[in-house]
Design an enzyme around this catalytic site. Structure first.
Site, PDB file in Angstrom:
ATOM      1  N   ASP A  79       9.462   2.887  -1.380  1.00 60.41           N
ATOM      2  CA  ASP A  79       8.499   3.565  -0.516  1.00 60.41           C
ATOM      3  C   ASP A  79       8.872   3.257   0.936  1.00 60.41           C
ATOM      4  O   ASP A  79       8.507   2.217   1.475  1.00 60.41           O
ATOM      5  CB  ASP A  79       7.067   3.099  -0.835  1.00 60.41           C
ATOM      6  N   LYS A 127       5.649   9.417   8.159  1.00 62.04           N
ATOM      7  CA  LYS A 127       5.561   8.864   9.529  1.00 62.04           C
ATOM      8  C   LYS A 127       6.663   9.422  10.448  1.00 62.04           C
ATOM      9  O   LYS A 127       6.563  10.547  10.940  1.00 62.04           O
ATOM     10  CB  LYS A 127       5.538   7.346   9.460  1.00 62.04           C
ATOM     11  N   TYR A 129       0.861  -1.188   0.000  1.00 61.40           N
ATOM     12  CA  TYR A 129       0.000   0.000   0.000  1.00 61.40           C
ATOM     13  C   TYR A 129       0.891   1.231   0.000  1.00 61.40           C
ATOM     14  O   TYR A 129       1.870   1.295   0.752  1.00 61.40           O
ATOM     15  CB  TYR A 129      -0.902  -0.001   1.244  1.00 61.40           C
TER      16      TYR A 129
HETATM   17  P1  KE4 Z   1      -0.402   8.359   4.457  1.00 62.51           P
HETATM   18  O1  KE4 Z   1      -1.041   9.051   3.258  1.00 62.51           O
HETATM   19  O2  KE4 Z   1      -1.397   7.497   5.225  1.00 62.51           O
HETATM   20  O3  KE4 Z   1       0.360   9.315   5.354  1.00 62.51           O
HETATM   21  O4  KE4 Z   1       0.701   7.351   3.907  1.00 62.51           O
HETATM   22  C1  KE4 Z   1       0.364   6.391   2.951  1.00 62.51           C
HETATM   23  C2  KE4 Z   1       1.387   5.270   3.018  1.00 62.51           C
HETATM   24  C3  KE4 Z   1       2.347   5.196   2.033  1.00 62.51           C
HETATM   25  N1  KE4 Z   1       3.284   4.216   2.055  1.00 62.51           N
HETATM   26  C4  KE4 Z   1       3.307   3.289   3.046  1.00 62.51           C
HETATM   27  C5  KE4 Z   1       4.357   2.228   3.026  1.00 62.51           C
HETATM   28  C6  KE4 Z   1       2.350   3.339   4.083  1.00 62.51           C
HETATM   29  O5  KE4 Z   1       2.376   2.407   5.068  1.00 62.51           O
HETATM   30  C7  KE4 Z   1       1.359   4.337   4.071  1.00 62.51           C
HETATM   31  C8  KE4 Z   1       0.266   4.415   5.126  1.00 62.51           C
HETATM   32  N2  KE4 Z   1       0.242   3.389   6.093  1.00 62.51           N
HETATM   33  C9  KE4 Z   1      -1.025   3.088   6.727  1.00 62.51           C
HETATM   34  C10 KE4 Z   1      -0.788   1.977   7.730  1.00 62.51           C
HETATM   35  N3  KE4 Z   1      -0.649   0.738   7.103  1.00 62.51           N
HETATM   36  C11 KE4 Z   1      -1.667   4.289   7.350  1.00 62.51           C
HETATM   37  C12 KE4 Z   1      -2.799   3.989   8.299  1.00 62.51           C
HETATM   38  C13 KE4 Z   1      -4.129   4.415   7.733  1.00 62.51           C
HETATM   39  O6  KE4 Z   1      -4.360   4.227   6.522  1.00 62.51           O
HETATM   40  O7  KE4 Z   1      -4.932   4.941   8.550  1.00 62.51           O
END
Ligand code: KE4
Length: 430
Positions: free
Chosen positions: A241, A269, A146
């Site tokens: 990523d 993060k 993701y």
């Molecule tokens: P955000 O747009 O959520 O800040 O980041 C997207 C993203 C991009 N790349 C990786 C490897 C990620 O894990 C994420 C977001 N991670 C999720 C948790 N698996 C965020 C939690 C959520 O969606 O509420």
């Protein structure tokens, strides 16, 4: 004595009137595990408290940012100080320069970077930049990975390997999804097949170098090296990523841990220390294509926000000053994962664990989990029952089998002992 949940439930019911599903991000609705999602009112160190006054030992850590734990004094002080000077100016500030230099120092392959406000913005921008840099349309991602919710990345595999992607969400156009190839993770042949079939048409491969989003799945030996070789040979960009793995699995991320040199890196993060920050970066010859220098447009009102920069900078400064944190996290997370796995075995519960540093997942199955197909064999009902049993015992795990859990530097050996005991009792209740 079951947990009191009345106030959280009332907040959830009220929220569902004004926010879809009552949540600002779907996983928080606890649909995958059932039960009422606790509404959190405070965190400190490893602990969370919900609206009903229940206390939890936290292994979500806001999905990765809080490697130092909740409300770390150095981070809180930095945010307070920045806030006293104003929250946002829409102009350049010294804080964003300091954080950019700190990230560049930790990731030698990043010569230039651009801050944005989420991981989604980072990967969306990196994809656009890769397509512009190569003048190619297709991108490759992997099933179970993701990268945020940009349209080109909300795509799942078509029928068969190396076939055109199909929308992974309503509202994503077939016409766009077809340019995303979704391949099985940890499968080099599938990547070779895709590059042969779409010769000179693939702009980039984007990959979680250690997957967190199908649960924790490490790369098999040689996999990342193969992605690097195939993309270099094909004139495509390799985008790591590292939104989750950056400053998590090592101070220099997975690219330091595995010795891989990507063309672009996305971060998020931890570099925000709990505030909204994302970033994308790489060689200057690529990054100089971004506006205002080059033709790739990308912008953001709150990009480089001083409060977020202050939180990220305080976090990175602490990590840089205390490199022993990574050794400690490796050791403590190892003990936790092994002892919980042993407790499952003693209770006759089928469990397999994956871990890289302080990110890990217990899969409710006995097989090896190395890609989405194997992860998907997990008994999600059993995971949900275990999750609820652990919550009742004051342990707050990610509310989905397909998410990584995180240990922070605030966790202690006593926390681990307490967690293992709660797991032992919970397995017996399954
Ligand atoms: P955000 O747009 O959520 O800040 O980041 C997207 C993203 C991009 N790349 C990786 C490897 C990620 O894990 C994420 C977001 N991670 C999720 C948790 N698996 C965020 C939690 C959520 O969606 O509420």
């Amino acid at each position: 004595m079951p947990r009191k949940t009345e106030l959280s439930r009332k907040l959830q019911q009220r929220a569902e009137k004004v926010i879809p599903g009552g949540v600002d991000s779907p996983v928080r609705a606890f649909r995958a595990v059932g039960g009422d999602p606790p509404w959190i009112v405070r965190g400190n160190g490893t602990l969370l408290w919900d609206a009903d006054g229940n206390q939890y030992l936290d292994y979500v850590g806001s999905w990765g940012p809080l490697i130092l734990g909740h409300a770390h004094p150095e981070v809180t002080r930095a945010i307070e100080a920045a806030a006293r000077s104003g929250a946002s100016f829409g102009a350049s500030t010294p804080l964003e320069l300091e954080l950019a230099e700190a990230v560049v120092a930790a990731f030698p392959v990043i010569e230039k970077l651009r801050f944005v406000s989420s991981g989604t913005e980072a990967t969306m921008s990196a994809i656009r930049l890769a397509r512009a840099h190569t003048s190619r349309k297709y991108i490759v991602k992997f099933e179970g990975c993701y990268h945020g919710h940009a349209d080109s990345l909300l795509v799942k595999a078509g029928s068969g390997v190396a076939t055109l992607g199909i929308p992974g969400s309503a509202g994503v156009l077939d016409e766009l999804a077809q340019f995303t190839l979704a391949l099985p993770y940890n499968n080099v042949a599938a990547v070779e097949q895709a590059f042969a079939k779409f010769k000179d048409q693939i702009a980039c491969v984007i990959v979680e170098p250690v997957v967190g989003n199908m649960g924790c799945v490490p790369p098999v030996a040689g996999y990342l090296e193969a992605l690097r070789a195939i993309t270099k040979n094909a004139g495509a960009l390799l985008i790591l990523d590292e939104v989750m793995t950056g400053f998590r699995v090592a101070f220099g991320g997975a690219q330091q841990l595995y010795g891989i040199t990507p063309d672009l890196t996305t971060l998020g993060k931890i570099i925000g220390g709990g505030l909204p920050v994302g970033a994308y970066g790489g060689r200057a010859e690529i990054m100089d294509k971004v506006a205002p220098l080059g033709p790739v447009y990308q912008a953001g009102t709150l990009s480089g926000n001083p409060l977020a920069m202050a939180a990220g900078l305080a976090t990175l400064k602490h990590l840089r000053a205390h490199p022993e944190i990574y050794t400690r996290l490796e050791s403590l997370a190892g003990v936790l994962v092994e002892k919980v796995s042993a407790a499952a075995e003693a209770a006759g519960v089928k469990l397999t664990a994956n871990r890289v540093g302080s990110m890990f997942t217990w899969f409710f199955q006995s097989g090896k989990v190395s890609d989405w197909d194997s992860a998907a064999k997990s008994d999600t009902a059993a995971f949900g029952k275990w999750h609820r049993a652990m919550l009742e015992r004051g342990v707050y795990l990610p509310p989905s089998q397909y998410e990584a859990a995180f240990l922070s530097n605030a966790h202690t050996e006593d926390d681990v002992r307490e967690t293992v005991e709660a797991a032992r009792e919970s397995f017996k209740s399954l």
